[in-house]
Design a protein around this motif. Structure first.
Motif, PDB file in Angstrom:
ATOM      1  N   ASN A 175       0.805  -1.246   0.018  1.00 25.44           N
ATOM      2  CA  ASN A 175       0.052   0.075   0.001  1.00 25.44           C
ATOM      3  C   ASN A 175       0.874   1.260  -0.010  1.00 25.44           C
ATOM      4  O   ASN A 175       2.116   1.289   0.424  1.00 25.44           O
ATOM      5  CB  ASN A 175      -0.954  -0.032   1.216  1.00 25.44           C
ATOM      6  N   PHE A 176       0.335   2.474  -0.443  1.00 23.40           N
ATOM      7  CA  PHE A 176       0.898   3.614  -0.633  1.00 23.40           C
ATOM      8  C   PHE A 176       0.323   4.413   0.331  1.00 23.40           C
ATOM      9  O   PHE A 176      -1.103   4.148   0.959  1.00 23.40           O
ATOM     10  CB  PHE A 176       0.909   4.195  -1.833  1.00 23.40           C
ATOM     11  N   LEU A 177       0.827   5.705   0.616  1.00 22.17           N
ATOM     12  CA  LEU A 177       0.410   6.750   1.569  1.00 22.17           C
ATOM     13  C   LEU A 177       0.349   7.973   0.865  1.00 22.17           C
ATOM     14  O   LEU A 177       1.110   8.258  -0.169  1.00 22.17           O
ATOM     15  CB  LEU A 177       1.283   6.568   2.852  1.00 22.17           C
ATOM     16  N   SER A 178      -0.815   8.840   1.139  1.00 27.56           N
ATOM     17  CA  SER A 178      -0.847  10.113   0.536  1.00 27.56           C
ATOM     18  C   SER A 178      -0.315  11.266   1.182  1.00 27.56           C
ATOM     19  O   SER A 178      -1.022  11.371   2.448  1.00 27.56           O
ATOM     20  CB  SER A 178      -2.250  10.247  -0.266  1.00 27.56           C
ATOM     21  N   PHE A 179       0.761  11.921   1.271  1.00 29.55           N
ATOM     22  CA  PHE A 179       1.197  12.879   1.838  1.00 29.55           C
ATOM     23  C   PHE A 179       2.175  13.840   1.161  1.00 29.55           C
ATOM     24  O   PHE A 179       2.801  13.316  -0.001  1.00 29.55           O
ATOM     25  CB  PHE A 179       2.287  12.652   3.335  1.00 29.55           C
ATOM     26  N   PRO A 180       2.331  15.088   1.268  1.00 29.55           N
ATOM     27  CA  PRO A 180       2.990  16.094   0.545  1.00 29.55           C
ATOM     28  C   PRO A 180       4.455  15.531   0.543  1.00 29.55           C
ATOM     29  O   PRO A 180       5.194  14.982   1.491  1.00 29.55           O
ATOM     30  CB  PRO A 180       2.923  17.422   1.063  1.00 29.55           C
TER      31      PRO A 180
ATOM     32  N   ASN B  40       5.190  12.722  -1.392  1.00 32.20           N
ATOM     33  CA  ASN B  40       5.461  11.339  -1.516  1.00 32.20           C
ATOM     34  C   ASN B  40       5.938  10.956  -2.745  1.00 32.20           C
ATOM     35  O   ASN B  40       6.415   9.630  -3.015  1.00 32.20           O
ATOM     36  CB  ASN B  40       4.083  10.745  -1.294  1.00 32.20           C
ATOM     37  N   ASP B  41       6.141  11.899  -3.658  1.00 34.02           N
ATOM     38  CA  ASP B  41       6.589  11.584  -4.996  1.00 34.02           C
ATOM     39  C   ASP B  41       7.974  11.746  -5.224  1.00 34.02           C
ATOM     40  O   ASP B  41       8.693  11.495  -6.346  1.00 34.02           O
ATOM     41  CB  ASP B  41       5.947  12.156  -6.312  1.00 34.02           C
TER      42      ASP B  41
ATOM     43  N   SER C  59      -2.060  -4.897   0.075  1.00 36.71           N
ATOM     44  CA  SER C  59      -3.418  -5.333  -0.716  1.00 36.71           C
ATOM     45  C   SER C  59      -3.350  -6.756  -1.467  1.00 36.71           C
ATOM     46  O   SER C  59      -2.424  -6.850  -2.356  1.00 36.71           O
ATOM     47  CB  SER C  59      -3.966  -4.243  -1.595  1.00 36.71           C
TER      48      SER C  59
ATOM     49  N   LEU D 118      -3.334  -9.126  -4.496  1.00 37.41           N
ATOM     50  CA  LEU D 118      -3.056  -8.746  -5.909  1.00 37.41           C
ATOM     51  C   LEU D 118      -4.106  -9.626  -6.950  1.00 37.41           C
ATOM     52  O   LEU D 118      -3.615 -10.636  -7.469  1.00 37.41           O
ATOM     53  CB  LEU D 118      -1.573  -9.095  -6.281  1.00 37.41           C
TER      54      LEU D 118
ATOM     55  N   CYS E 284     -14.965  -7.482  -0.416  1.00 37.24           N
ATOM     56  CA  CYS E 284     -13.875  -6.473   0.165  1.00 37.24           C
ATOM     57  C   CYS E 284     -13.853  -6.883   1.606  1.00 37.24           C
ATOM     58  O   CYS E 284     -14.842  -6.589   2.403  1.00 37.24           O
ATOM     59  CB  CYS E 284     -14.112  -5.073   0.062  1.00 37.24           C
TER      60      CYS E 284
ATOM     61  N   ARG F 121     -12.058  -6.193   5.185  1.00 41.88           N
ATOM     62  CA  ARG F 121     -10.752  -5.414   5.813  1.00 41.88           C
ATOM     63  C   ARG F 121      -9.956  -6.352   6.517  1.00 41.88           C
ATOM     64  O   ARG F 121      -8.776  -6.099   6.186  1.00 41.88           O
ATOM     65  CB  ARG F 121     -11.488  -4.539   6.825  1.00 41.88           C
ATOM     66  N   GLU F 122     -10.499  -7.377   7.281  1.00 45.51           N
ATOM     67  CA  GLU F 122      -9.428  -8.141   8.055  1.00 45.51           C
ATOM     68  C   GLU F 122      -8.579  -8.914   7.032  1.00 45.51           C
ATOM     69  O   GLU F 122      -7.589  -9.632   7.558  1.00 45.51           O
ATOM     70  CB  GLU F 122     -10.375  -9.140   8.842  1.00 45.51           C
TER      71      GLU F 122
ATOM     72  N   CYS G 155      -9.873  -6.404  -1.182  1.00 44.46           N
ATOM     73  CA  CYS G 155     -10.877  -7.448  -2.010  1.00 44.46           C
ATOM     74  C   CYS G 155     -10.336  -8.668  -2.547  1.00 44.46           C
ATOM     75  O   CYS G 155      -9.142  -8.966  -2.866  1.00 44.46           O
ATOM     76  CB  CYS G 155     -11.179  -6.673  -3.320  1.00 44.46           C
TER      77      CYS G 155
ATOM     78  N   THR H  17      -0.521  16.916  -3.270  1.00 46.51           N
ATOM     79  CA  THR H  17      -0.242  15.791  -2.773  1.00 46.51           C
ATOM     80  C   THR H  17      -0.538  14.814  -4.113  1.00 46.51           C
ATOM     81  O   THR H  17      -1.553  14.721  -4.410  1.00 46.51           O
ATOM     82  CB  THR H  17      -0.689  15.166  -1.608  1.00 46.51           C
ATOM     83  N   ILE H  18       0.628  13.892  -4.623  1.00 47.66           N
ATOM     84  CA  ILE H  18       0.061  13.179  -5.625  1.00 47.66           C
ATOM     85  C   ILE H  18      -0.466  11.797  -5.182  1.00 47.66           C
ATOM     86  O   ILE H  18      -0.143  11.359  -4.098  1.00 47.66           O
ATOM     87  CB  ILE H  18       1.503  12.570  -6.295  1.00 47.66           C
TER      88      ILE H  18
ATOM     89  N   THR I  50      -1.483   1.276  -6.998  1.00 47.08           N
ATOM     90  CA  THR I  50      -1.344   2.167  -5.908  1.00 47.08           C
ATOM     91  C   THR I  50      -2.112   3.303  -5.415  1.00 47.08           C
ATOM     92  O   THR I  50      -2.356   3.573  -3.996  1.00 47.08           O
ATOM     93  CB  THR I  50      -0.024   3.218  -6.404  1.00 47.08           C
TER      94      THR I  50
ATOM     95  N   LEU J  74      -6.234   4.715  -1.975  1.00 50.53           N
ATOM     96  CA  LEU J  74      -6.227   5.694  -1.561  1.00 50.53           C
ATOM     97  C   LEU J  74      -7.469   6.753  -1.875  1.00 50.53           C
ATOM     98  O   LEU J  74      -7.968   7.317  -1.206  1.00 50.53           O
ATOM     99  CB  LEU J  74      -5.079   6.517  -1.960  1.00 50.53           C
TER     100      LEU J  74
ATOM    101  N   GLU K 249     -14.784  -0.815   2.874  1.00 49.35           N
ATOM    102  CA  GLU K 249     -15.407  -2.103   2.436  1.00 49.35           C
ATOM    103  C   GLU K 249     -16.703  -1.852   1.390  1.00 49.35           C
ATOM    104  O   GLU K 249     -16.648  -2.877   0.479  1.00 49.35           O
ATOM    105  CB  GLU K 249     -15.788  -3.019   3.395  1.00 49.35           C
TER     106      GLU K 249
END
Ligand SMILES: Cc1cc2nc3c(=O)[nH]c(=O)nc-3n(C[C@H](O)[C@H](O)[C@H](O)COP(=O)(O)OP(=O)(O)OC[C@H]3O[C@@H](n4cnc5c(N)ncnc54)[C@H](O)[C@@H]3O)c2cc1C
Lengths: 362, 96
Positions: free
Chosen positions: A118-123, A125-126, A249, A251, A264, A266-267, A271, B5-6, B47, B51, B65
């Motif tokens: 998983n990826f995270l969104s924050f300023p 991040n690229d 996640s 694949l 989907c 969560r546990e 999906c 933010t990307i 990716t 998000l 979910e």
């Protein structure tokens, strides 16, 4: 068009165990693995395993053992560098192999494609220097030092064990931060880090990464019980890499393409295809095993793979009389592995799956 | 302040773009994909899918979910057109 009895997509622990189980019963097997090497995530793991059969062994050692097993069966064909691209309504599977678009017509398909990080969104991040933890681990395994000093985001088992591997390879770990108020992974992994003087900071998250053209540092912040940023809590971490270990996640694209009923949960990490007691999906002849059918561990992935391999071979008519007992043995072992307090989440997820599928799931 | 933010690295889609699409009425991952291209690049949404699902869940007050997943299509990884063309030509030959 290539005909095969059992096609296994993905050569990680689940796929390899599925292959040797199906072959041991007499089926002809083809493994398609997109990487150049078999073994999946196991090959980059240097930590010791828990569980029963492989307790005390390190991930890559277990991987080597599985490869030996595979090599012992002449009826297992292996394609590496072979990415499966699609599964179509008529049961044809397409695969990119040796620069060509290959078509395969399997009687049974076992999907064992694992998971993606998983990826995270924050300023920021690229910025170059922001890695997924598994990517950093892969670089270390390939003999490349990914950075001088990293900030690890996420204190689950992967965040903890990868931090330790980085430290062992001469990378400074500035801190491990965790958004939850407690450490997610096993305490043994956490104490190893603490003994090296690496701080694990809970209730903290990354606010931004900064740097000129590459990561030069990060701002981290403290959260209150409602996960709101506490004003004035900002800390500056000087580092040249940030590793994200914020979960995986399944694949499962190929399961969607095959027309499997998905849910989907969560546990289970997202999906997943609904599977039954034999690891068969809702599409007859299509099985799923390992992380793709619910994120867990290599130990359970191996057993699920074995169970799927037995089921597929038996459905083709091999050793039908012995199959039920062999399947039951796998299920018993899975149950034991999932009986501890750390597996509560998985048990809950599998119950949810059973409810959605309307049948018992192992 | 604009949030640059990307979210989708492949197609350079920012969080601001995603929120704007939702504000403009997009309710599903597929709709957002069609408007912004998020999820249409080389990684095919591996990716950004989660998000964006989190943003939708937050805004509509539902569980992640329950966010409708997009449609998946083959190929799951990029393939050169030349490779497909070659396979097509060979098949044509076989059928003659
Ligand atoms: C960084 C990290 C550290 C971990 N550490 C531990 C640990 O210490 N102990 C433990 O028990 N578990 C650990 N785990 C979990 C464990 O590795 C997994 O649960 C296990 O590897 C799952 O096995 P699998 O066969 O389902 O998937 P994987 O090991 O991920 O294998 C899947 C394989 O499928 C291939 N594949 C995917 N898509 C395609 C396609 N389209 N075509 C062809 N091939 C494809 C992939 O290349 C891969 O080789 C860790 C996981 C990670 C990410």
């Amino acid at each position: 068009m290539k005909d095969i009895e059992v096609l296994i997509i993905g050569g990680g622990p689940a796929g390899l165990c599925a292959a040797s189980a199906a072959a041991s019963m007499g089926a002809k097997v083809l493994i398609c693995e997109r990487n150049q090497d078999l073994g999946g995530q196991l090959m980059i793991q240097t930590g010791k395993f828990f569980g029963n059969k492989h307790a005390g062994m390190r991930g890559f050692q277990i991987g080597a053992e599985l490869l030996q097993e595979i090599a012992a069966y002449p009826q297992i064909e292996v394609w590496t560098g072979a990415t499966v691209l699609g599964i179509y309504e008529d049961g044809v599977v397409t695969c990119l192999y040796q620069g060509e678009h290959q078509k395969i017509k399997p009687a049974k398909i076992i999907i064992a494609t694992g998971a993606s990080e998983n990826f995270l969104s924050f300023p920021g991040n690229d910025l170059p220097g922001v890695y997924a933890a598994g990517a950093a681990e892969t670089l270390v395994h390939a003999g490349v030092k990914p950075a001088e000093r990293v900030l690890m985001v996420g204190a689950g088992n992967i965040g903890l064990t990868v931090s330790y591997q980085l430290k062992q390879s001469g990378v400074d770990v500035a801190a491990v931060i965790e958004v939850m108020p407690q450490i997610g992974g096993y305490l043994v992994h956490a104490s190893k880090l603490q003994r090296c003087g690496i701080p694990i900071k809970t209730s903290m998250t990354i606010a931004e990464a900064y740097g000129n053209g590459k990561v030069e540092g990060a701002k981290i912040v403290k959260l209150d019980e409602n996960r709101q940023v506490i004003p004035g809590s900002e800390e500056d971490i000087v580092c040249d890499a940030i590793c994200l270990s914020v979960g995986l996640s399944p694949l499962a694209e190929l399961c969607w393409l095959a027309g499997c009923k998905m849910a989907c949960i969560r546990e289970l990490g997202g999906c997943v295809p609904l599977v039954d007691q034999t690891m068969e999906t809702t599409v007859s002849g299509v099985y799923a095993a390992g992380d793709v059918s619910g994120l867990e561990e290599a130990t359970t992935a191996m057993l699920e793979g074995r169970l799927a391999g037995i089921s597929a071979a038996a459905a083709l008519g091999y050793k039908v009389d012995q199959a039920a007992e062999m399947q039951e043995a796998c299920r018993r072992e899975l149950k034991t592995l999932r009986s501890g307090p750390m597996s509560e989440k998985i048990r809950h997820g599998l119950e949810k799956m059973a409810a959605k599928r309307g049948a018992v799931v192992c | 302040m604009a949030d640059q933010t990307i979210v989708c690295r492949c197609e350079d889609v920012t969080r601001e773009d995603i929120l704007a699409a939702i504000n403009a009425g997009c309710r599903t991952l597929d709709e957002i994909k069609r408007v912004t291209r998020a999820g249409m690049g080389p990684c095919q949404g591996r990716t950004c899918r989660n998000l964006i699902a989190q943003e939708l869940a937050k805004i509509y007050g539902i569980s992640v979910e329950d966010v409708l997943m997009p449609t998946f299509r083959a190929p799951v990884e990029p393939v050169k057109v030349g490779v497909l063309a070659q396979a097509y030509q060979e098949e044509e030959g076989e059928n003659k």
